[in-house]
Design a protein around this motif. Structure first.
Motif, PDB file in Angstrom:
ATOM      1  N   TRP A  68       0.887  -0.857  -0.124  1.00 26.49           N
ATOM      2  CA  TRP A  68       0.408  -0.207   0.390  1.00 26.49           C
ATOM      3  C   TRP A  68       1.196   0.923   0.059  1.00 26.49           C
ATOM      4  CZ3 TRP A  68      -1.165   4.369   2.663  1.00 26.49           C
ATOM      5  CH2 TRP A  68      -2.008   5.196   2.548  1.00 26.49           C
ATOM      6  N   ILE A  69       1.812   1.432   1.082  1.00 26.35           N
ATOM      7  CA  ILE A  69       2.841   2.204   1.271  1.00 26.35           C
ATOM      8  C   ILE A  69       4.071   2.520   0.235  1.00 26.35           C
ATOM      9  CG2 ILE A  69       4.239   1.603   2.466  1.00 26.35           C
ATOM     10  CD1 ILE A  69       3.250   4.801   2.739  1.00 26.35           C
ATOM     11  N   GLN A  73       1.972   4.277  -2.697  1.00 22.95           N
ATOM     12  CA  GLN A  73       0.757   5.510  -3.246  1.00 22.95           C
ATOM     13  C   GLN A  73       2.465   7.240  -3.105  1.00 22.95           C
ATOM     14  OE1 GLN A  73      -2.030   6.300  -1.977  1.00 22.95           O
ATOM     15  NE2 GLN A  73      -2.384   3.936  -2.060  1.00 22.95           N
ATOM     16  N   LEU A  74       3.217   5.838  -3.233  1.00 14.81           N
ATOM     17  CA  LEU A  74       4.813   6.626  -3.887  1.00 14.81           C
ATOM     18  C   LEU A  74       4.373   6.753  -5.180  1.00 14.81           C
ATOM     19  CD1 LEU A  74       6.791   5.670  -1.562  1.00 14.81           C
ATOM     20  CD2 LEU A  74       6.456   8.426  -0.451  1.00 14.81           C
ATOM     21  N   GLN A 118       2.538   8.928  -7.009  1.00 14.67           N
ATOM     22  CA  GLN A 118       2.928  10.259  -6.317  1.00 14.67           C
ATOM     23  C   GLN A 118       4.026  10.624  -7.410  1.00 14.67           C
ATOM     24  OE1 GLN A 118       1.029  13.101  -5.213  1.00 14.67           O
ATOM     25  NE2 GLN A 118      -0.136  10.857  -4.671  1.00 14.67           N
ATOM     26  N   ASN A 152      -2.700   7.006   6.065  1.00 20.58           N
ATOM     27  CA  ASN A 152      -2.318   7.808   5.270  1.00 20.58           C
ATOM     28  C   ASN A 152      -1.779   9.702   6.446  1.00 20.58           C
ATOM     29  OD1 ASN A 152      -4.106   7.511   3.217  1.00 20.58           O
ATOM     30  ND2 ASN A 152      -5.817   7.532   4.729  1.00 20.58           N
ATOM     31  N   GLN A 184       1.545   8.652   5.050  1.00 21.97           N
ATOM     32  CA  GLN A 184       1.564   9.211   3.458  1.00 21.97           C
ATOM     33  C   GLN A 184       2.192  10.970   3.327  1.00 21.97           C
ATOM     34  OE1 GLN A 184      -1.075   8.120   1.000  1.00 21.97           O
ATOM     35  NE2 GLN A 184      -0.976   8.978  -0.536  1.00 21.97           N
ATOM     36  N   ARG A 185       1.079  11.407   3.410  1.00 22.09           N
ATOM     37  CA  ARG A 185       1.575  12.969   3.885  1.00 22.09           C
ATOM     38  C   ARG A 185       2.425  13.659   5.184  1.00 22.09           C
ATOM     39  NH1 ARG A 185      -4.362  12.360   5.605  1.00 22.09           N
ATOM     40  NH2 ARG A 185      -3.441  12.507   7.602  1.00 22.09           N
TER      41      ARG A 185
END
Length: 254
Positions: free
Chosen positions: A39-40, A43-44, A47, A241, A244-245
């Motif tokens: 997941w993480i 997400q990267l 982005q 989240n 991630q932020r």
């Protein structure tokens, strides 16, 4: 984007990447980072960061592991560029590690000549072998010989203090992580690079980076068990989240 295996690393390459993340996971979950940290890492990649996740098997010789994962990473980059999957133009490289992966990135930055735009060190762990490896005392047949990692925790801290060359670092600690040793690491790094080391305390625990996208399907009747499941899922995603932020805020401060 789909995961692909290149030179023993697992990679995700977005269109026109703006940087490269070299990811190293924790000791007992690092053999399949494309699964355990999916997941993480995805997400990267969404982005705009090319992700190279290098698996490894834990042994007592952490120096050898650090050398091996660095060699695998550099071979992977070479092959991606040779195939024109990655451009040969300059892209900043960031090390991201979780737990033992932090120690490996610290060893890489201390023992080898590498160019890094920075390292993100999540839930740093540097315990001696008899605490880090379950049942090691039972398998030690010679009680006069102390089984230990190479380098030992003390030797690791000395290497970092004297030779670590990655100037920009973000350290992340979770509020419910009883085995995190970030507090001791930040003292070492801040002495070496004052004003170049940041620390964030986030909600979660040592396993938060392993959180996954789990679908929770309710039945025809919404039960208290379904309500509990939804509540747990919301908590996991809230922590993920926020992680991630914080990572993206540090990667893209402007």
């Amino acid at each position: 984007m789909d995961w692909q295996e290149v030179s023993s690393s697992w990679v995700l390459i977005p269109p026109r990447p703006k940087g490269i993340v070299h990811f190293l996971g924790g000791a007992f979950v690092a053999t399949a980072p494309q699964v355990t940290y999916r997941w993480i890492l995805e997400q990267l990649a969404r982005q705009g960061y090319a992700v190279v996740a290098t698996p490894f098997v834990n042994t007592l010789n952490h120096t050898a592991i650090a050398r091996d994962v660095l060699n695998q990473f550099e071979t992977t980059l070479y092959r991606l560029q040779a195939k024109s999957v990655l451009s040969k133009r300059y892209l900043p490289i960031y090390g991201v590690g979780h737990s033992m992966g932090c120690k490996l990135h610290l060893l890489i930055g201390s023992l080898f000549s590498v160019e890094r735009a920075g390292n993100i060190l999540i839930s740093f762990n540097n315990y001696p072998a008899k605490r880090a490896i379950p049942f090691i005392e039972q398998i030690n047949l010679n009680p006069t010989f102390d089984i230990e990692f190479t380098p030992s925790p003390i030797e690791t801290n000395e290497l970092i203090a004297q030779r670590y060359e990655v100037r920009r670092n973000l350290l992340i600690k979770f509020t419910n992580d009883d085995i995190d040793q970030t507090a001791s690491l930040i003292q070492v790094l801040q002495k070496r690079f004052p004003d170049m080391v940041g620390m964030r305390m986030l909600p979660g625990n040592h396993l938060t980076p392993l959180g996954q996208d789990v679908s929770w399907k309710t039945g025809d009747v919404f039960t208290p068990f379904d309500a509990f499941g939804q509540w747990m899922k919301q908590g996991v995603y809230r922590d993920l989240n926020q992680l991630q932020r914080e990572i993206l805020r540090w990667l893209e401060p402007f």
